[in-house]
Design a protein around this motif. Sequence first.
Motif, PDB file in Angstrom:
ATOM      1  N   PRO A  60      75.737  26.843 -12.209  1.00 24.90           N
ATOM      2  CA  PRO A  60      75.868  27.818 -13.302  1.00 24.90           C
ATOM      3  C   PRO A  60      75.071  29.103 -13.066  1.00 24.90           C
ATOM      4  CG  PRO A  60      74.454  25.990 -13.978  1.00 24.90           C
ATOM      5  CD  PRO A  60      75.020  25.635 -12.629  1.00 24.90           C
ATOM      6  N   TYR A  61      74.037  29.047 -12.232  1.00 32.81           N
ATOM      7  CA  TYR A  61      73.151  30.205 -12.068  1.00 32.81           C
ATOM      8  C   TYR A  61      72.929  30.561 -10.611  1.00 32.81           C
ATOM      9  CZ  TYR A  61      71.879  29.158 -16.882  1.00 32.81           C
ATOM     10  OH  TYR A  61      71.921  28.894 -18.217  1.00 32.81           O
ATOM     11  N   MET A  62      72.627  31.834 -10.371  1.00 36.77           N
ATOM     12  CA  MET A  62      72.140  32.261  -9.064  1.00 36.77           C
ATOM     13  C   MET A  62      70.617  32.043  -9.037  1.00 36.77           C
ATOM     14  SD  MET A  62      74.877  33.073  -7.599  1.00 36.77           S
ATOM     15  CE  MET A  62      74.326  33.790  -6.056  1.00 36.77           C
ATOM     16  N   TYR A  63      70.115  31.750  -7.855  1.00 39.17           N
ATOM     17  CA  TYR A  63      68.673  31.478  -7.684  1.00 39.17           C
ATOM     18  C   TYR A  63      67.925  32.809  -7.564  1.00 39.17           C
ATOM     19  CZ  TYR A  63      64.556  29.025  -5.808  1.00 39.17           C
ATOM     20  OH  TYR A  63      63.301  28.519  -5.598  1.00 39.17           O
ATOM     21  N   LEU A  64      67.739  33.461  -8.707  1.00 39.33           N
ATOM     22  CA  LEU A  64      67.161  34.803  -8.755  1.00 39.33           C
ATOM     23  C   LEU A  64      66.286  34.935 -10.001  1.00 39.33           C
ATOM     24  CD1 LEU A  64      70.361  37.024  -8.226  1.00 39.33           C
ATOM     25  CD2 LEU A  64      68.410  36.884  -6.647  1.00 39.33           C
ATOM     26  N   GLY A  65      65.326  35.846  -9.938  1.00 39.32           N
ATOM     27  CA  GLY A  65      64.571  36.285 -11.120  1.00 39.32           C
ATOM     28  C   GLY A  65      64.025  35.144 -11.952  1.00 39.32           C
ATOM     29  N   GLY A  66      64.351  35.191 -13.247  1.00 38.55           N
ATOM     30  CA  GLY A  66      63.818  34.207 -14.188  1.00 38.55           C
ATOM     31  C   GLY A  66      64.252  32.787 -13.885  1.00 38.55           C
ATOM     32  N   ILE A 100      62.854  27.302 -12.075  1.00 32.86           N
ATOM     33  CA  ILE A 100      62.996  26.168 -11.153  1.00 32.86           C
ATOM     34  C   ILE A 100      61.669  25.884 -10.460  1.00 32.86           C
ATOM     35  CG2 ILE A 100      64.097  25.442  -8.977  1.00 32.86           C
ATOM     36  CD1 ILE A 100      66.726  26.525 -10.134  1.00 32.86           C
ATOM     37  N   HIS A 101      60.922  26.924 -10.169  1.00 35.05           N
ATOM     38  CA  HIS A 101      59.603  26.728  -9.567  1.00 35.05           C
ATOM     39  C   HIS A 101      58.689  25.951 -10.519  1.00 35.05           C
ATOM     40  CE1 HIS A 101      55.699  27.567  -7.750  1.00 35.05           C
ATOM     41  NE2 HIS A 101      56.376  27.675  -6.628  1.00 35.05           N
ATOM     42  N   SER A 102      58.676  26.345 -11.796  1.00 35.38           N
ATOM     43  CA  SER A 102      57.847  25.633 -12.783  1.00 35.38           C
ATOM     44  C   SER A 102      58.316  24.191 -12.940  1.00 35.38           C
ATOM     45  CB  SER A 102      57.937  26.317 -14.155  1.00 35.38           C
ATOM     46  OG  SER A 102      57.430  27.617 -14.074  1.00 35.38           O
ATOM     47  N   PHE A 103      59.619  24.007 -12.926  1.00 31.81           N
ATOM     48  CA  PHE A 103      60.217  22.672 -13.057  1.00 31.81           C
ATOM     49  C   PHE A 103      59.748  21.757 -11.923  1.00 31.81           C
ATOM     50  CE2 PHE A 103      64.563  20.403 -12.533  1.00 31.81           C
ATOM     51  CZ  PHE A 103      64.130  19.306 -13.257  1.00 31.81           C
ATOM     52  N   LYS A 104      59.748  22.292 -10.681  1.00 25.62           N
ATOM     53  CA  LYS A 104      59.431  21.444  -9.537  1.00 25.62           C
ATOM     54  C   LYS A 104      57.940  21.274  -9.284  1.00 25.62           C
ATOM     55  CE  LYS A 104      61.987  21.925  -5.702  1.00 25.62           C
ATOM     56  NZ  LYS A 104      62.914  22.532  -4.708  1.00 25.62           N
ATOM     57  N   TYR A 105      57.187  22.343  -9.499  1.00 28.09           N
ATOM     58  CA  TYR A 105      55.807  22.312  -9.011  1.00 28.09           C
ATOM     59  C   TYR A 105      54.754  22.373 -10.111  1.00 28.09           C
ATOM     60  CZ  TYR A 105      58.353  23.353  -4.765  1.00 28.09           C
ATOM     61  OH  TYR A 105      59.255  23.314  -3.730  1.00 28.09           O
ATOM     62  N   SER A 119      85.629  10.853  -2.642  1.00 27.99           N
ATOM     63  CA  SER A 119      85.249  12.270  -2.538  1.00 27.99           C
ATOM     64  C   SER A 119      83.821  12.450  -3.016  1.00 27.99           C
ATOM     65  CB  SER A 119      86.187  13.151  -3.376  1.00 27.99           C
ATOM     66  OG  SER A 119      85.966  12.909  -4.750  1.00 27.99           O
ATOM     67  N   VAL A 120      83.226  13.561  -2.592  1.00 26.99           N
ATOM     68  CA  VAL A 120      81.894  13.937  -3.071  1.00 26.99           C
ATOM     69  C   VAL A 120      81.973  15.392  -3.516  1.00 26.99           C
ATOM     70  CG1 VAL A 120      79.434  14.148  -2.516  1.00 26.99           C
ATOM     71  CG2 VAL A 120      80.823  12.391  -1.374  1.00 26.99           C
ATOM     72  N   SER A 121      81.545  15.669  -4.741  1.00 28.20           N
ATOM     73  CA  SER A 121      81.424  17.041  -5.222  1.00 28.20           C
ATOM     74  C   SER A 121      79.964  17.307  -5.515  1.00 28.20           C
ATOM     75  CB  SER A 121      82.252  17.250  -6.491  1.00 28.20           C
ATOM     76  OG  SER A 121      83.610  16.977  -6.231  1.00 28.20           O
ATOM     77  N   VAL A 122      79.589  18.580  -5.512  1.00 28.79           N
ATOM     78  CA  VAL A 122      78.176  18.940  -5.626  1.00 28.79           C
ATOM     79  C   VAL A 122      77.991  19.904  -6.790  1.00 28.79           C
ATOM     80  CG1 VAL A 122      76.235  20.051  -4.451  1.00 28.79           C
ATOM     81  CG2 VAL A 122      77.862  18.663  -3.134  1.00 28.79           C
ATOM     82  N   LEU A 123      77.042  19.589  -7.655  1.00 27.65           N
ATOM     83  CA  LEU A 123      76.697  20.490  -8.758  1.00 27.65           C
ATOM     84  C   LEU A 123      75.184  20.686  -8.753  1.00 27.65           C
ATOM     85  CD1 LEU A 123      77.542  22.075 -11.316  1.00 27.65           C
ATOM     86  CD2 LEU A 123      77.487  19.910 -12.574  1.00 27.65           C
ATOM     87  N   THR A 124      74.772  21.944  -8.682  1.00 26.99           N
ATOM     88  CA  THR A 124      73.328  22.245  -8.676  1.00 26.99           C
ATOM     89  C   THR A 124      73.026  23.201  -9.826  1.00 26.99           C
ATOM     90  OG1 THR A 124      73.594  24.128  -7.162  1.00 26.99           O
ATOM     91  CG2 THR A 124      73.179  21.995  -6.155  1.00 26.99           C
ATOM     92  N   ALA A 125      71.739  23.275 -10.189  1.00 27.87           N
ATOM     93  CA  ALA A 125      71.338  24.182 -11.259  1.00 27.87           C
ATOM     94  C   ALA A 125      71.514  25.635 -10.811  1.00 27.87           C
ATOM     95  CB  ALA A 125      69.892  23.912 -11.670  1.00 27.87           C
ATOM     96  N   ALA A 126      71.225  25.898  -9.536  1.00 22.82           N
ATOM     97  CA  ALA A 126      71.302  27.285  -9.057  1.00 22.82           C
ATOM     98  C   ALA A 126      71.804  27.325  -7.617  1.00 22.82           C
ATOM     99  CB  ALA A 126      69.928  27.944  -9.146  1.00 22.82           C
TER     100      ALA A 126
END
Length: 185
Positions: free
Chosen positions: A27-33, A38-43, A175-182
Amino acid sequence: MCGSSLSGGHCPFCLDTEALFWLARAPYMYLGGIRNLIHSFKYESYPMIGKWFAHAMADVIDSEPSFQDCDVITPVPLHFVRKRERGYNQSEIIARELSKLVGIDYAVLCKRHRHTKSQTHLNKQEREHNLDRAFSLCRGKDVANAKVLLIDDVFTTGTTVNKISELFLENGASSVSVLTAARAV
Ligand SMILES: [Zn+2]
């Protein structure tokens, strides 16, 4: 196919990679906010952020029929050492919430049994080699004839999701499909 945003021409990933997954979307590009979140989520130990991303990812499933057909939602695994350091696997948090939102079963199907080096500074060949035999099916799990929806936080080079797709397909997944946050730009 891989979900990168193009303003014309051909996608370098789709040209260079023998992608084994059917489709990748985010749904999102890995940019800006979004990148900061995602950084706060992971680390920084904010697992709730994953539930927020799951809502946006559920909207992607609602608009993509091939995702709605999936039989099972499964996260990209973390090695247990890294999971212990972080306290949770961010992809599991997203995948579990997503499963509740869209009503597709959740299962942990594979594990990462090597503590792989960071992929960031490796070239394409080195990245693939780094992940050779890094993943295996969890004991007692069966993916035969299943349409699998694989969940991760960020689609960067696609190497990891491609390796896991290979594992599932070798074990009979249909089949395998891929869905990521960004999606990395
Ligand atoms: Zn592409």
